[in-house]
Write an enzyme that holds these catalytic residues in place. Structure first.
Site, mmCIF file in Angstrom:
data_model
loop_
_atom_site.group_PDB
_atom_site.id
_atom_site.type_symbol
_atom_site.label_atom_id
_atom_site.label_comp_id
_atom_site.label_asym_id
_atom_site.label_seq_id
_atom_site.Cartn_x
_atom_site.Cartn_y
_atom_site.Cartn_z
ATOM 1 N N CYS A 37 5.180 -12.552 -1.110
ATOM 2 C CA CYS A 37 4.349 -13.004 -2.244
ATOM 3 C C CYS A 37 5.199 -13.530 -3.394
ATOM 4 O O CYS A 37 4.679 -14.202 -4.287
ATOM 5 C CB CYS A 37 3.459 -11.871 -2.724
ATOM 6 S SG CYS A 37 2.493 -11.189 -1.384
ATOM 7 N N HIS A 77 0.461 -12.749 -9.317
ATOM 8 C CA HIS A 77 0.149 -12.797 -7.892
ATOM 9 C C HIS A 77 -1.236 -12.182 -7.702
ATOM 10 O O HIS A 77 -1.574 -11.176 -8.345
ATOM 11 C CB HIS A 77 1.209 -12.033 -7.102
ATOM 12 C CG HIS A 77 0.845 -11.886 -5.656
ATOM 13 N ND1 HIS A 77 0.506 -12.969 -4.891
ATOM 14 C CD2 HIS A 77 0.727 -10.798 -4.866
ATOM 15 C CE1 HIS A 77 0.198 -12.545 -3.676
ATOM 16 N NE2 HIS A 77 0.336 -11.228 -3.637
ATOM 17 N N ASN A 94 -5.703 -12.640 -1.089
ATOM 18 C CA ASN A 94 -4.247 -12.687 -1.259
ATOM 19 C C ASN A 94 -3.665 -13.749 -0.329
ATOM 20 O O ASN A 94 -3.742 -13.621 0.885
ATOM 21 C CB ASN A 94 -3.680 -11.295 -0.922
ATOM 22 C CG ASN A 94 -2.172 -11.223 -1.019
ATOM 23 O OD1 ASN A 94 -1.496 -12.233 -1.169
ATOM 24 N ND2 ASN A 94 -1.638 -10.017 -0.914
HETATM 25 N N1 ACO Z 1 -13.789 -0.810 4.117
HETATM 26 C C1 ACO Z 1 -14.214 0.458 3.920
HETATM 27 N N2 ACO Z 1 -13.376 1.499 3.773
HETATM 28 C C2 ACO Z 1 -12.057 1.245 3.809
HETATM 29 C C3 ACO Z 1 -11.549 -0.053 4.006
HETATM 30 C C4 ACO Z 1 -12.469 -1.101 4.154
HETATM 31 N N3 ACO Z 1 -12.083 -2.384 4.337
HETATM 32 N N4 ACO Z 1 -10.201 0.007 3.988
HETATM 33 C C5 ACO Z 1 -9.862 1.289 3.794
HETATM 34 N N5 ACO Z 1 -10.979 2.043 3.694
HETATM 35 C C6 ACO Z 1 -11.082 3.476 3.467
HETATM 36 C C7 ACO Z 1 -9.879 4.222 3.917
HETATM 37 O O1 ACO Z 1 -9.968 4.514 5.290
HETATM 38 C C8 ACO Z 1 -9.916 5.434 3.045
HETATM 39 O O2 ACO Z 1 -10.834 6.365 3.582
HETATM 40 P P1 ACO Z 1 -10.498 7.929 3.605
HETATM 41 O O3 ACO Z 1 -10.391 8.303 2.147
HETATM 42 O O4 ACO Z 1 -11.675 8.511 4.303
HETATM 43 O O5 ACO Z 1 -9.210 8.065 4.324
HETATM 44 C C9 ACO Z 1 -10.500 4.939 1.728
HETATM 45 O O6 ACO Z 1 -11.159 3.708 2.059
HETATM 46 C C10 ACO Z 1 -9.488 4.708 0.649
HETATM 47 O O7 ACO Z 1 -8.365 3.996 1.182
HETATM 48 P P2 ACO Z 1 -7.126 3.627 0.299
HETATM 49 O O8 ACO Z 1 -6.100 2.942 1.128
HETATM 50 O O9 ACO Z 1 -6.681 4.822 -0.489
HETATM 51 O O10 ACO Z 1 -7.792 2.577 -0.715
HETATM 52 P P3 ACO Z 1 -7.166 1.905 -1.981
HETATM 53 O O11 ACO Z 1 -8.052 2.190 -3.119
HETATM 54 O O12 ACO Z 1 -5.695 2.201 -2.128
HETATM 55 O O13 ACO Z 1 -7.300 0.363 -1.643
HETATM 56 C C11 ACO Z 1 -5.959 -1.498 -0.886
HETATM 57 C C12 ACO Z 1 -6.626 -0.188 -0.515
HETATM 58 C C13 ACO Z 1 -7.038 -2.463 -1.310
HETATM 59 C C14 ACO Z 1 -5.215 -2.039 0.323
HETATM 60 C C15 ACO Z 1 -4.982 -1.264 -2.065
HETATM 61 O O14 ACO Z 1 -4.192 -0.150 -1.786
HETATM 62 C C16 ACO Z 1 -4.085 -2.456 -2.359
HETATM 63 O O15 ACO Z 1 -4.539 -3.470 -2.825
HETATM 64 N N6 ACO Z 1 -2.773 -2.295 -2.132
HETATM 65 C C17 ACO Z 1 -1.787 -3.291 -2.524
HETATM 66 C C18 ACO Z 1 -1.753 -4.509 -1.663
HETATM 67 C C19 ACO Z 1 -0.673 -5.435 -2.145
HETATM 68 O O16 ACO Z 1 -0.451 -5.598 -3.347
HETATM 69 N N7 ACO Z 1 0.113 -6.017 -1.286
HETATM 70 C C20 ACO Z 1 1.284 -6.716 -1.787
HETATM 71 C C21 ACO Z 1 1.463 -8.024 -1.394
HETATM 72 S S1 ACO Z 1 1.014 -8.460 0.274
HETATM 73 C C22 ACO Z 1 2.333 -9.413 0.904
HETATM 74 O O17 ACO Z 1 3.432 -9.354 0.420
HETATM 75 C C23 ACO Z 1 2.028 -10.200 2.129
#
Ligand code: ACO
Length: 329
Positions: free
Chosen positions: A115, A256, A286
């Site tokens: 990114c 980003h 993203n």
């Molecule tokens: N739909 C429904 N539920 C979901 C989904 C979905 N699509 N995805 C995950 N869940 C569930 C999980 O299973 C979890 O359930 P549990 O509590 O029963 O285990 C719950 O939702 C919470 O999951 P988390 O991973 O804790 O959710 P979070 O609030 O952290 O959001 C996310 C996840 C959106 C991926 C977030 O962590 C994020 O944006 N991370 C950063 C991503 C990023 O910046 N990447 C960098 C660049 S990418 C690159 O370089 C290519």
């Protein structure tokens, strides 16, 4: 030596026509529009069609940037291409792009900083122009993340989209759109938080790697989230200090676009009101390195950017990498 200042001569972007909405994804995995919207801010993303590839997205973005800069492709003397989804492992997608847009036999190479790839490439272009190695550098970031997305994994497949952004970097005209400075960094000890495990020298493609779905992007989203907010805040503050600027001097933040919650947290830490932050994650998801130049091209085309305004670019991604830059419009 002459004091050359590098500037942005033109901007352009392209996203493929096909749109995948949250409702479409609800039919593919166990998720909901409500979960995706509240956790990420994303409503839809653009997805490449079967016949297109990453370099095709880059062709349109490059041509738009060249047109906007009023620069003929024959004037380009270097192409830097930021991507993590190259057309193929080698040759570089920059070489394929050079051929597709009919650029001369100029220097062309890829940058892999996920990114942050665009800001890394922009920083190289600035150096090339300012030390007179090259006169006009085409900087492109394009990704077809849908090609490495595991469409059975709800924790990642809702996040990504495809697209391309480009700028032409050359000697700043009338002291405008000058790239004042940048700050780049990486922490390789956290490489395992976000990667595509197979398909490289460590794990070449075998039936086993395919059966184990190792040719798709894997991410520990929660850990990446926390590091992203911290690293982007630090990258912004560091580049502002480098350029002798304060948070209040910033007229537009172009972050980003990974997650609306990350953008909101960053804006809060920088004391930036949301009307000073460019947000398009809602419609594109993203798009990795392409997120920042797409947003910059949109901001440019919107006519809202005025001469002399301070624009802060800020990114975070796999590697882990971080990057920031300041442009005085
Ligand atoms: N739909 C429904 N539920 C979901 C989904 C979905 N699509 N995805 C995950 N869940 C569930 C999980 O299973 C979890 O359930 P549990 O509590 O029963 O285990 C719950 O939702 C919470 O999951 P988390 O991973 O804790 O959710 P979070 O609030 O952290 O959001 C996310 C996840 C959106 C991926 C977030 O962590 C994020 O944006 N991370 C950063 C991503 C990023 O910046 N990447 C960098 C660049 S990418 C690159 O370089 C290519």
């Amino acid at each position: 030596m002459e004091n050359i200042k590098a500037g942005i001569l033109g901007t352009g972007f392209y996203v493929p026509d096909k749109i995948l909405t949250n409702a479409d994804i609800e039919k593919m995995v166990d998720t909901s529009d409500e979960w995706i919207t509240t956790r990420t801010g994303i409503k839809e993303r653009h997805i490449i069609d079967d016949k297109q590839t990453t370099s095709d997205l880059a062709v349109f973005a490059s041509q738009n940037a060249l047109k906007n800069a009023k620069v003929d492709v024959s004037e380009v003397d270097c192409i830097i291409f930021a991507t993590i989804t190259p057309d193929m492992p080698f040759p570089s997608t920059a070489c394929i792009l050079q051929d597709k847009i009919g650029a001369k036999t100029v220097c062309a190479f890829d940058v892999n900083a996920a990114c942050c790839g665009f800001i890394y490439a922009l920083t190289m272009a600035k150096s090339f122009v300012e030390n007179d190695t090259f006169k006009k550098v085409l900087v492109v970031a394009a990704d077809a993340l849908s090609r490495i997305t595991d469409w059975t994994d709800r924790t990642t497949c809702v996040l990504f989209g495809d697209g391309a952004g480009a700028v032409v970097v050359g000697r700043a005209i009338d002291n405008k759109r000058v790239i004042l400075g940048s700050y780049l960094g990486a922490d390789g000890s956290a490489w395992d938080l976000l990667n595509m495990p197979a398909g490289g020298a460590q794990s070449p493609a075998t039936h086993k790697t395919i059966d184990e779905r190792l040719h798709f992007l894997k991410m520990n989203g929660n850990s990446v989230f926390k590091l992203a907010v911290r690293a982007m805040t630090n990258a912004a503050e560091t580049v502002l200090a480098k350029c002798n600027l304060k948070n209040k001097d910033v007229d537009l933040v172009i972050p980003h676009q990974a997650n609306l919650r990350i953008i909101n947290a960053l804006a809060q830490r920088l004391n930036a009101p949301l009307e000073k932050v460019w947000i398009n994650v809602t419609k594109y998801g993203n798009v990795s390195g392409a997120s920042v130049p797409i947003a910059m091209a949109e901001a440019d085309a919107s006519g809202k950017l005025e001469d002399g305004q301070i624009v802060l670019l800020d990114a975070f991604g796999a590697g882990l990498t971080w990057a920031s830059a300041i442009i005085r419009w």
